[in-house]
Design a protein around this motif. Structure first.
Motif, short mmCIF file in Angstrom:
data_model
loop_
_atom_site.label_atom_id
_atom_site.label_comp_id
_atom_site.label_asym_id
_atom_site.label_seq_id
_atom_site.Cartn_x
_atom_site.Cartn_y
_atom_site.Cartn_z
N MET A 1 1.08 -1.15 -0.17
CA MET A 1 0.35 -0.53 -0.19
C MET A 1 0.98 1.08 -0.47
SD MET A 1 -2.83 1.32 2.80
CE MET A 1 -2.94 -0.37 2.79
N ALA A 2 0.14 1.75 -0.67
CA ALA A 2 1.19 3.15 -0.83
C ALA A 2 1.13 4.18 0.22
CB ALA A 2 0.98 3.76 -2.18
N LYS A 3 2.26 4.51 0.88
CA LYS A 3 2.39 5.65 2.21
C LYS A 3 1.76 6.58 2.11
CE LYS A 3 4.84 6.42 6.06
NZ LYS A 3 4.20 6.48 7.05
N GLY A 4 0.41 6.95 2.88
CA GLY A 4 -0.20 8.22 3.11
C GLY A 4 -1.58 7.65 3.03
N ASN A 5 -2.07 6.92 1.91
CA ASN A 5 -3.57 6.55 1.20
C ASN A 5 -4.32 6.12 2.55
OD1 ASN A 5 -2.96 7.22 -1.21
ND2 ASN A 5 -1.78 6.02 -2.29
N GLU A 6 -3.67 5.68 3.15
CA GLU A 6 -4.14 4.03 4.17
C GLU A 6 -5.80 4.63 3.99
OE1 GLU A 6 -1.39 4.99 4.63
OE2 GLU A 6 0.26 3.36 4.54
N LYS A 7 -6.08 6.19 4.94
CA LYS A 7 -6.89 6.32 5.12
C LYS A 7 -8.08 7.07 4.34
CE LYS A 7 -5.78 9.33 9.58
NZ LYS A 7 -5.64 10.33 10.17
N VAL A 8 -7.74 6.84 2.62
CA VAL A 8 -8.00 7.24 1.69
C VAL A 8 -8.71 5.58 1.34
CG1 VAL A 8 -8.73 7.77 -0.37
CG2 VAL A 8 -7.79 8.88 1.48
N ILE A 9 -8.11 4.56 1.14
CA ILE A 9 -8.30 3.55 0.96
C ILE A 9 -9.52 2.83 2.19
CG2 ILE A 9 -7.40 0.78 0.93
CD1 ILE A 9 -4.60 2.32 -0.13
N ALA A 10 -9.51 3.27 3.56
CA ALA A 10 -10.38 2.92 4.37
C ALA A 10 -11.53 2.62 3.99
CB ALA A 10 -9.75 2.84 6.07
N LYS A 11 -11.35 4.71 3.52
CA LYS A 11 -12.58 4.59 3.55
C LYS A 11 -13.41 4.40 1.88
CE LYS A 11 -13.73 7.25 7.08
NZ LYS A 11 -15.19 7.06 8.22
N LEU A 12 -12.39 3.94 1.25
CA LEU A 12 -13.04 3.49 0.06
C LEU A 12 -13.61 2.39 0.50
CD1 LEU A 12 -10.23 4.74 -2.81
CD2 LEU A 12 -12.53 5.79 -2.30
N ASN A 13 -12.88 1.61 1.16
CA ASN A 13 -13.73 -0.16 1.55
C ASN A 13 -14.45 0.32 1.83
OD1 ASN A 13 -12.13 -2.10 0.06
ND2 ASN A 13 -10.17 -1.62 1.54
N SER A 65 -5.58 0.60 -7.75
CA SER A 65 -4.44 1.74 -8.38
C SER A 65 -3.67 2.55 -7.10
CB SER A 65 -5.32 2.70 -8.54
OG SER A 65 -5.89 1.78 -10.30
N LEU A 66 -4.59 2.79 -5.73
CA LEU A 66 -4.07 3.23 -4.71
C LEU A 66 -3.20 2.12 -3.87
CD1 LEU A 66 -6.60 5.28 -3.29
CD2 LEU A 66 -4.65 6.24 -4.81
N GLY A 67 -2.79 1.13 -4.57
CA GLY A 67 -2.15 -0.07 -3.51
C GLY A 67 -3.06 -0.89 -2.36
N GLY A 68 -4.38 -0.42 -2.37
CA GLY A 68 -4.54 -1.41 -1.55
C GLY A 68 -5.50 -2.04 -1.90
N HIS A 69 -6.26 -3.00 -1.27
CA HIS A 69 -6.69 -4.26 -1.38
C HIS A 69 -8.39 -4.12 -1.06
CE1 HIS A 69 -7.66 -8.74 -0.12
NE2 HIS A 69 -7.49 -9.10 -0.87
N PRO A 70 -9.40 -4.20 -2.22
CA PRO A 70 -10.68 -4.29 -1.94
C PRO A 70 -11.66 -5.43 -0.95
CG PRO A 70 -10.02 -4.10 -4.66
CD PRO A 70 -8.76 -4.76 -3.62
N SER A 71 -11.93 -4.30 0.22
CA SER A 71 -12.74 -6.05 1.03
C SER A 71 -13.65 -6.65 0.83
CB SER A 71 -13.75 -4.13 1.99
OG SER A 71 -14.80 -5.10 2.69
#
Length: 143
Positions: A1-13, A65-71
């Protein structure tokens, strides 16, 4: 996961889980609508389910795309066992209000990703339009 995207990815999930639950919710509503207004209301619910699928797809692709894993989770869809059209529409109103609120939360987490911001703003516009439509469908008296 790209640094700094954790909060955005959590909300997107969270939004992804909500959209997938919307697919389930609106399909169920479409199945349960009965009575003389069944056809237009059923079609509207089927359209909502299809749109939820499209939104979930966009969200999942953006998460990766942001380096996250879809829930793999789905927000709980309550079974109220009230299937009158007016009650289903009232449930839809509550669901759409929560969706709109969640998309505003996502928007507030976005920093400098203009493409993501525009995607979320489009979803906010769409959810606002859904709320407008549900409110109009809930009007029972002529003014």
């Amino acid at each position: 996961m790209a640094k700094g995207n954790e909060k955005v990815i959590a909300k997107l999930n969270q939004a992804l889980e909500m959209e997938i639950s919307g697919v389930v919710r609106y399909l169920h509503y479409a199945f349960m609508i009965m009575g003389p207004n069944r056809i237009p209301i059923q079609k509207w619910f089927h359209d909502q389910a299809q749109e939820g699928y499209q939104h979930a797809t966009l969200l999942g692709e953006k998460i990766t795309s942001l380096g996250g894993h879809p829930s793999l989770n789905v927000s709980k869809v309550p079974e109220t066992k009230t299937h009158a059209a007016i009650e289903i529409l009232q449930e839809s109103l509550v669901f759409e209000e929560k969706a709109l609120s969640l998309y505003y939360e996502v928007l507030h987490e976005i920093k400098e990703d203009i493409a993501l911001e525009e995607m979320i703003r489009t979803m906010i516009r769409t959810e606002t339009e859904h709320l407008d439509e549900v409110r109009k469908m809930l009007v029972t008296k002529n003014n």
